[in-house]
Motif scaffolding. Structure first.
Motif, PDB file in Angstrom:
ATOM      1  N   CYS A 176       0.829  -1.211   0.000  1.00  0.00           N
ATOM      2  CA  CYS A 176       0.000   0.000   0.000  1.00  0.00           C
ATOM      3  C   CYS A 176       0.862   1.260   0.000  1.00  0.00           C
ATOM      4  O   CYS A 176       1.774   1.407   0.808  1.00  0.00           O
ATOM      5  CB  CYS A 176      -0.917  -0.010   1.220  1.00  0.00           C
ATOM      6  SG  CYS A 176      -1.908   1.489   1.399  1.00  0.00           S
ATOM      7  N   LYS A 177       0.553   2.186  -0.911  1.00  0.00           N
ATOM      8  CA  LYS A 177       1.289   3.442  -1.009  1.00  0.00           C
ATOM      9  C   LYS A 177       0.407   4.652  -0.729  1.00  0.00           C
ATOM     10  O   LYS A 177       0.849   5.791  -0.882  1.00  0.00           O
ATOM     11  CB  LYS A 177       1.893   3.575  -2.417  1.00  0.00           C
ATOM     12  CG  LYS A 177       2.895   2.494  -2.774  1.00  0.00           C
ATOM     13  CD  LYS A 177       3.427   2.696  -4.180  1.00  0.00           C
ATOM     14  CE  LYS A 177       4.423   1.597  -4.548  1.00  0.00           C
ATOM     15  NZ  LYS A 177       4.938   1.769  -5.928  1.00  0.00           N
ATOM     16  N   ASP A 178      -0.832   4.404  -0.328  1.00  0.00           N
ATOM     17  CA  ASP A 178      -1.771   5.521  -0.137  1.00  0.00           C
ATOM     18  C   ASP A 178      -2.617   5.293   1.107  1.00  0.00           C
ATOM     19  O   ASP A 178      -3.836   5.204   1.036  1.00  0.00           O
ATOM     20  CB  ASP A 178      -2.651   5.676  -1.378  1.00  0.00           C
ATOM     21  CG  ASP A 178      -3.488   6.950  -1.337  1.00  0.00           C
ATOM     22  OD1 ASP A 178      -3.120   7.879  -0.592  1.00  0.00           O
ATOM     23  OD2 ASP A 178      -4.514   7.016  -2.037  1.00  0.00           O
ATOM     24  N   THR A 179      -1.967   5.225   2.261  1.00  0.00           N
ATOM     25  CA  THR A 179      -2.669   4.976   3.521  1.00  0.00           C
ATOM     26  C   THR A 179      -3.772   6.002   3.774  1.00  0.00           C
ATOM     27  O   THR A 179      -4.866   5.654   4.215  1.00  0.00           O
ATOM     28  CB  THR A 179      -1.676   5.002   4.700  1.00  0.00           C
ATOM     29  OG1 THR A 179      -0.734   3.944   4.535  1.00  0.00           O
ATOM     30  CG2 THR A 179      -2.397   4.823   6.028  1.00  0.00           C
TER      31      THR A 179
ATOM     32  N   LYS B 153       4.317   1.252   6.881  1.00  0.00           N
ATOM     33  CA  LYS B 153       4.199   1.006   5.447  1.00  0.00           C
ATOM     34  C   LYS B 153       5.362   1.611   4.670  1.00  0.00           C
ATOM     35  O   LYS B 153       5.777   1.072   3.638  1.00  0.00           O
ATOM     36  CB  LYS B 153       2.856   1.534   4.934  1.00  0.00           C
ATOM     37  CG  LYS B 153       1.663   0.729   5.439  1.00  0.00           C
ATOM     38  CD  LYS B 153       0.369   1.201   4.826  1.00  0.00           C
ATOM     39  CE  LYS B 153      -0.808   0.365   5.314  1.00  0.00           C
ATOM     40  NZ  LYS B 153      -2.087   0.789   4.717  1.00  0.00           N
ATOM     41  N   GLU B 154       5.898   2.717   5.176  1.00  0.00           N
ATOM     42  CA  GLU B 154       7.071   3.304   4.554  1.00  0.00           C
ATOM     43  C   GLU B 154       8.266   2.355   4.673  1.00  0.00           C
ATOM     44  O   GLU B 154       9.033   2.176   3.714  1.00  0.00           O
ATOM     45  CB  GLU B 154       7.404   4.645   5.215  1.00  0.00           C
ATOM     46  CG  GLU B 154       8.566   5.392   4.588  1.00  0.00           C
ATOM     47  CD  GLU B 154       8.236   5.976   3.220  1.00  0.00           C
ATOM     48  OE1 GLU B 154       9.188   6.364   2.516  1.00  0.00           O
ATOM     49  OE2 GLU B 154       7.042   6.038   2.857  1.00  0.00           O
TER      50      GLU B 154
ATOM     51  N   ARG C  17       8.079  -0.464   2.171  1.00  0.00           N
ATOM     52  CA  ARG C  17       8.469  -0.099   0.808  1.00  0.00           C
ATOM     53  C   ARG C  17       9.990  -0.053   0.642  1.00  0.00           C
ATOM     54  O   ARG C  17      10.500  -0.313  -0.454  1.00  0.00           O
ATOM     55  CB  ARG C  17       7.854   1.250   0.418  1.00  0.00           C
ATOM     56  CG  ARG C  17       6.350   1.210   0.222  1.00  0.00           C
ATOM     57  CD  ARG C  17       5.855   2.453  -0.498  1.00  0.00           C
ATOM     58  NE  ARG C  17       5.977   3.645   0.321  1.00  0.00           N
ATOM     59  CZ  ARG C  17       5.073   4.033   1.201  1.00  0.00           C
ATOM     60  NH1 ARG C  17       3.998   3.290   1.430  1.00  0.00           N
ATOM     61  NH2 ARG C  17       5.248   5.139   1.893  1.00  0.00           N
TER      62      ARG C  17
END
Length: 214
Positions: free
Chosen positions: A89-92, A161-162, A165
């Motif tokens: 996920c890149k758009d929390t 999440k960062e 990635r």
């Protein structure tokens, strides 16, 4: 396409830490000794905040499991039942929506809020217009908070999440471990969930520390 045919369109998104598979709920039922075939109703939210899961059986027995400091909290954050896409996920904050809704995980709300409040963030003129109109028409009561507070309310999820990635190889290893039949047997059947959660916490803290050092 909808607008082409005269329909007004806007997007309301949810700020989300992760989504669980149905197996997470099935495992919860197993842990609290409720047979799946005896369940007639499950409610995951509602009746206050932060609330929890309410399970109703066919004999009209109700069981409540809190969202925080409970077996469900350990299951939810174990990453054993998380959907694969959540690791990418890149758009929390759901910034591609017009309005994004989120839990207000801020100290001032966690310590006192019982009924429930929602953070609503506008990411477009359309979203701002809708939210302003709703407030003017008394559909909602809203107080403005800063963007920094919005970020702070979701900081742990954003940081996690960062780190995902930036460490794809580590995450790949962790995900593969969590899908091994022997590992899931030890954790879920033998009863080593708490031990697994400690491993997971150490694993994620290590990645966060590496990020901070950079």
């Amino acid at each position: 396409m909808c607008e082409r045919y005269g329909h007004k369109v806007f997007i309301i998104g949810l700020t989300c830490s992760s989504q669980q598979t149905l197996d997470a709920t099935k495992y919860l039922l197993k842990r609290i000794n409720i047979k799946e075939q005896n369940v007639c109703h499950i409610q995951y939210r509602g009746n206050g905040w932060p609330s929890g899961i309410t399970i109703k059986t066919k004999v009209n027995k109700k069981t409540f499991i809190a969202n925080n400091a409970s077996i469900w909290n350990r299951i939810f954050h174990s990453r054993l039942f998380i959907r694969p896409k959540c690791f990418m996920c890149k758009d929390t904050l759901n910034q591609h929506s017009d309005i994004a809704l989120a839990d207000p995980w801020l100290k001032e709300y966690i310590s006192s809020e019982k009924i429930g409040m929602t953070l609503a963030t506008c990411f477009s003129e359309t979203g701002n217009r809708i939210l302003t109109q709703a407030q003017n028409d008394n559909y909602i009561h809203a107080n403005e908070i800063s963007w920094q507070q919005v970020i702070l309310s979701q900081k742990s999820t954003l940081d996690r999440k960062e780190s995902y990635r930036h460490h794809p190889d580590r995450i790949k290893f962790f995900r593969q471990l969590c899908t091994k039949r022997w590992y899931r047997f030890l954790v879920l059947d033998i009863g080593l969930l708490s031990f697994h959660c400690k491993i997971k916490n150490c694993f994620e803290k290590t990645m966060l520390l590496k990020e901070k050092r950079k």
